[in-house]
Scaffold this motif. Sequence first.
Motif, PDB file in Angstrom:
ATOM      1  N   MET B   1       0.848  -1.210   0.000  1.00 16.56           N
ATOM      2  CA  MET B   1       0.000   0.000   0.000  1.00 16.56           C
ATOM      3  C   MET B   1       0.878   1.252   0.000  1.00 16.56           C
ATOM      4  N   MET B   2       0.559   2.188  -0.877  1.00 21.82           N
ATOM      5  CA  MET B   2       1.343   3.411  -0.988  1.00 21.82           C
ATOM      6  C   MET B   2       1.067   4.329   0.196  1.00 21.82           C
ATOM      7  N   GLN B   3       2.134   4.975   0.667  1.00 20.77           N
ATOM      8  CA  GLN B   3       1.986   5.972   1.732  1.00 20.77           C
ATOM      9  C   GLN B   3       1.830   7.342   1.092  1.00 20.77           C
ATOM     10  N   TRP B   4       0.848   8.095   1.545  1.00 12.08           N
ATOM     11  CA  TRP B   4       0.605   9.411   0.951  1.00 12.08           C
ATOM     12  C   TRP B   4       0.960  10.514   1.928  1.00 12.08           C
ATOM     13  N   GLU B   5       1.408  11.612   1.362  1.00 10.92           N
ATOM     14  CA  GLU B   5       1.662  12.801   2.189  1.00 10.92           C
ATOM     15  C   GLU B   5       0.734  13.922   1.728  1.00 10.92           C
ATOM     16  N   THR B   6       0.157  14.604   2.699  1.00 10.82           N
ATOM     17  CA  THR B   6      -0.750  15.711   2.397  1.00 10.82           C
ATOM     18  C   THR B   6       0.035  17.019   2.390  1.00 10.82           C
ATOM     19  N   VAL B   7      -0.255  17.874   1.427  1.00  7.49           N
ATOM     20  CA  VAL B   7       0.393  19.186   1.367  1.00  7.49           C
ATOM     21  C   VAL B   7      -0.707  20.246   1.363  1.00  7.49           C
ATOM     22  N   ILE B   8      -0.612  21.171   2.309  1.00  5.10           N
ATOM     23  CA  ILE B   8      -1.677  22.166   2.462  1.00  5.10           C
ATOM     24  C   ILE B   8      -1.101  23.582   2.502  1.00  5.10           C
ATOM     25  N   GLY B   9      -1.739  24.465   1.799  1.00  4.69           N
ATOM     26  CA  GLY B   9      -1.434  25.900   1.890  1.00  4.69           C
ATOM     27  C   GLY B   9      -2.739  26.638   2.143  1.00  4.69           C
ATOM     28  N   LEU B  10      -2.670  27.731   2.912  1.00  7.40           N
ATOM     29  CA  LEU B  10      -3.891  28.454   3.258  1.00  7.40           C
ATOM     30  C   LEU B  10      -3.830  29.899   2.774  1.00  7.40           C
ATOM     31  N   GLU B  11      -4.953  30.387   2.282  1.00  2.22           N
ATOM     32  CA  GLU B  11      -5.107  31.817   2.016  1.00  2.22           C
ATOM     33  C   GLU B  11      -6.158  32.301   3.000  1.00  2.22           C
ATOM     34  N   VAL B  12      -5.712  33.068   3.978  1.00  2.00           N
ATOM     35  CA  VAL B  12      -6.642  33.508   5.020  1.00  2.00           C
ATOM     36  C   VAL B  12      -7.038  34.967   4.760  1.00  2.00           C
ATOM     37  N   HIS B  13      -8.340  35.216   4.696  1.00  3.40           N
ATOM     38  CA  HIS B  13      -8.836  36.589   4.517  1.00  3.40           C
ATOM     39  C   HIS B  13      -9.254  37.125   5.874  1.00  3.40           C
ATOM     40  N   VAL B  14      -8.589  38.172   6.285  1.00  8.71           N
ATOM     41  CA  VAL B  14      -8.902  38.766   7.580  1.00  8.71           C
ATOM     42  C   VAL B  14      -9.525  40.141   7.353  1.00  8.71           C
ATOM     43  N   GLN B  15     -10.715  40.320   7.913  1.00  8.58           N
ATOM     44  CA  GLN B  15     -11.362  41.624   7.798  1.00  8.58           C
ATOM     45  C   GLN B  15     -10.735  42.561   8.815  1.00  8.58           C
ATOM     46  N   LEU B  16     -10.190  43.665   8.346  1.00  7.46           N
ATOM     47  CA  LEU B  16      -9.513  44.588   9.245  1.00  7.46           C
ATOM     48  C   LEU B  16     -10.522  45.467   9.980  1.00  7.46           C
ATOM     49  N   ALA B  17     -10.194  45.763  11.238  1.00  9.16           N
ATOM     50  CA  ALA B  17     -11.145  46.460  12.108  1.00  9.16           C
ATOM     51  C   ALA B  17     -11.077  47.975  11.954  1.00  9.16           C
ATOM     52  N   THR B  18     -11.037  48.454  10.716  1.00  2.19           N
ATOM     53  CA  THR B  18     -11.075  49.906  10.514  1.00  2.19           C
ATOM     54  C   THR B  18     -12.501  50.382  10.699  1.00  2.19           C
ATOM     55  N   ARG B  19     -12.660  51.665  11.014  1.00  3.53           N
ATOM     56  CA  ARG B  19     -14.016  52.185  11.185  1.00  3.53           C
ATOM     57  C   ARG B  19     -14.690  52.404   9.833  1.00  3.53           C
ATOM     58  N   SER B  20     -13.892  52.835   8.850  1.00  2.00           N
ATOM     59  CA  SER B  20     -14.492  53.074   7.533  1.00  2.00           C
ATOM     60  C   SER B  20     -13.842  52.142   6.511  1.00  2.00           C
ATOM     61  N   LYS B  21     -14.377  52.157   5.326  1.00  2.00           N
ATOM     62  CA  LYS B  21     -13.951  51.201   4.309  1.00  2.00           C
ATOM     63  C   LYS B  21     -12.560  51.512   3.762  1.00  2.00           C
ATOM     64  N   ILE B  22     -12.046  50.581   2.976  1.00  5.31           N
ATOM     65  CA  ILE B  22     -10.651  50.757   2.542  1.00  5.31           C
ATOM     66  C   ILE B  22     -10.493  51.898   1.547  1.00  5.31           C
TER      67      ILE B  22
END
Lengths: 486, 485
Positions: B1-22
């Motif tokens: 049985m073949m052994q597998w390796e998982t590869v993961i990358g994340l793109e995290v979107h963080v909403q910034l806590a500014t009072r007004s829009k960008i």
Amino acid sequence: MHDMTLTELARALEAGEFTSRQLTESLLERIKRLDGELNSFISVTAEQALAAADAADAARARGEAGPLTGLPLALKDIFCTEGVRTSCGSKMLDNFIAPYDANVVEKLKTAGTVSLGKTNMDEFAMGSSNENSYYGPVKNPWDLSAVPGGSSGGSAAAVAAGLVPAALGTDTGGSIRQPAAFCGITGLKPTYGRVSRYGMVAYASSLDQAGPMARTAEDCALLLSAIAGHDLRDSTSVARGVPDYCAELGASLSGLKIGLPKEYFGDGLDPAVESAIREAVKVYESLGATVQEVSLPHTHHAIPAYYVIAPAEASSNLSRYDGVRFGHRCDAPHDLEDLYKRSRAEGFGDEVKRRILIGTHTLSEGFFDAYYKKAQQVRRLIRQDFMDAFEEVDVLMGPSTPTPAFDLGANKDPVSMYLQDIYTIAINLAGIPGISVPAGAVDGRPVGLQILGPHFAESQLLNVAHQFQQVTDWHQQRPAFGKENA
Amino acid sequence: MMQWETVIGLEVHVQLATRSKIFSGASTAFGAEPNSQACAVDLGLPGVLPVLNESAVAMAVQFGLGIDAEIPEVSIFDRKNYFYPDLPKGYQTSQMYHPIVGPGEVEITLDDGDTKRIRVHHAHLEEDAGKSLHEDFHGMTGVDLNRAGTPLLEIVSEPDMRSAKEAAAYLKAIHSIVTYLGISDGNMAEGSMRCDVNVSVRPKGQEAFGTRAEIKNVNSFRFVERAIAFEVERQIELLEDGGKVVQETRLYDPDADETRSMRTKEEANDYRYFPCPDLLPVVLDDAYVDHLRSSLPELPAEKRARFQSELGLSAYDAGVLSATRAMADFFEGVKDVCGDAKLAANWVQGEFAGRLNKEGLEIASSPVSATQLGELVARVKDETINGKAAKQVFAALWDGEGDSADAIIEARGLKQVTDSGAIEAMIDQVIADSPVQVAQYRDAEPDKRGKMIGYFVGQVMKASRGTANPQQVNGLLKEKLDALC
């Protein structure tokens, strides 16, 4: 009254020779009588104009009149005007009532001017003949079979025909200077960033600039003083003080170094236009200026570079016209894709579609480097050409256009139309200011002399143009069209 | 049985806590009436122009400094062009080629206490889109543009994670950094943090990456783990059956607990990125960056280390108590008032966290403040009350029966009785009232008596309404009972 300049009108209003209301009524009557044939206005805002005129007269009575109080003018229909349709010459925005004023509109209102209405233009400012308007072509008052130029053709024709003493235009590749030349008036494209673009419907954001179109350089100076300046709502407007451009008119031209770019006097230039321009240059020599030939070696790349950059920006700027929130929406779309496709297919004219397609293509994956990136590199070289030239001379002079106004329908091929802008387009790519002043006529059609200066040299350009107008009378000539006793 | 390796990358979107829009002055507050917080700029009206919000820039730079990233001098906004009803301008303003934050690193802690460094490729600023609402419109779609133009920081990791657990730990670490910095509320339920997960598998030992699938918009720590688990299994099964993984975008459906294909690479948009001509390049000078650096708060990794080295907490306790800024601040508040880090740690993680959990509350909405809890723990430490009474006081504080532990102790008479005369009197009474139990005690083998004493302790504590010092009660009881034997 309709023959007077802004400066003369200001003096007459101040002297009480007539009121702003009388002036406004008189011009509205002229528009009503003459514009059916000319088609220079898309919307005439008579009611608002009369109210503004009354307010101006009242302010004057209270002793609160400024230099522009009560002066009538017109706005190219590209400037958002609160409560008034802002069509940009397009079916797409035929139903768009702007909910806010553009920065320049705000400034002109505050200064007490009276807007008579919104002038015709090539759709989304794309064109050099004003034949691309959803509202029909504008005619040139000097010859009704000729185009007025574009895209600010309505503004130019209205001023030339004496319907308004001055108007605002915008210039992305020559759209103020070329129609000013074709219609025998004075038009200034300021340095990029000198005038706020906030509220001006975007065509090509890195090139668009608003400017005055009037009968004299002095009037352009008066208007520029009112509309120039930093605006926090436009990040590309420059934080730099605004001089009183009128106060700087009067400096002697003795010792002025004029450069004639040899690339602006080559193939394709109508010999009659060339001789008019050379005559004008002689006038400058007689005023004490020296003249030398210079070279702008990358000139021939300007049109190709422009027709990559401007459509690329336009393709993105015009994405917001999708039928979802405002503007034209097709009938009974059966799904989202249909809504987008039909609203845009119906709302935009051919030239706009052509440029959206060009721009979409040049920005596509696999083409970006070859087109957009290369064009930006060319743009830097073009700008450098001018910087190098201004190391040697104070101003550059040449023809505004290769020929006088051409006939309506004469340029059916888009590329031959694009070539009309050969002398104006590089100036937008470089971001420098340029002015076109009347300097002759060929077969009754005006010729424009273009004067260019380094960034923020508007004062100098206006003075150089003004001095010319002190010793010539091309700017005082009026077309037969609309003459009171004609 | 073949052994597998998982590869993961994340793109995290963080909403910034500014009072007004960008790019506009409209408010970013959550939950307002649809389209009540969208101005002309957010609506993409003809002629409007964006103006960059300086506080979004500052927050992005703070994040960069928090992960020891390079902060490039120049960053540039690009337009990402595509049509969608909730994207008013037909393009999203983002940073494709010159992001505001360059390469950095985030340390994650695994369950076994080991740490691992995950490289961050870059982080860039962009504007959020609006929301399409498909319910309540009778087959039509409503568009709410309140969220359009909300500033997002997109944090893109390298493909450095090798398991769903590592991915979840990374996401928690990012959550903890942004909440520590105060640049986001980190509220995943309201969408303040969302992530796209890139997953691929490869045979163990193989260097080249497998073909990846991107799972879009996963919005909780738990879903990240589950989405990855499902996706890894799907890919391995596919490969073992002789199939191929297609590069595609997939959607995780938490109800069905599976991922489904949204679109393949061939169907992907060509976004036609180009520099936004309406915005100038962002140029950050050293003085600006240094100023932000000097005002950075202590970050989770530093805090965890200090809790161990200075306060003598275990690695586990230090990890739990530094996991969020709210938790760390609360703990430090309790500790500062009571003066005993270990007692404070026990109370915060025990009684306090347990009650929050039971009520489903966040620390911010706890009815008991750190000062109140600190005062209570101080009374345990100085033995004014015993542990049992302390729990009563805590419950009373929670229910708002008094402003302070002392007031409740006073009102309820919970002060620990250490007067041995009083305790002896209560013991005598209990012995007198319990002849049967005393007889049993006496008859029992001496080694069984230890257990039997519990009954008497209970009775005495009851008689004292929990205030008697349990150690004293124990000692005295033993003496007195043994004397009867």
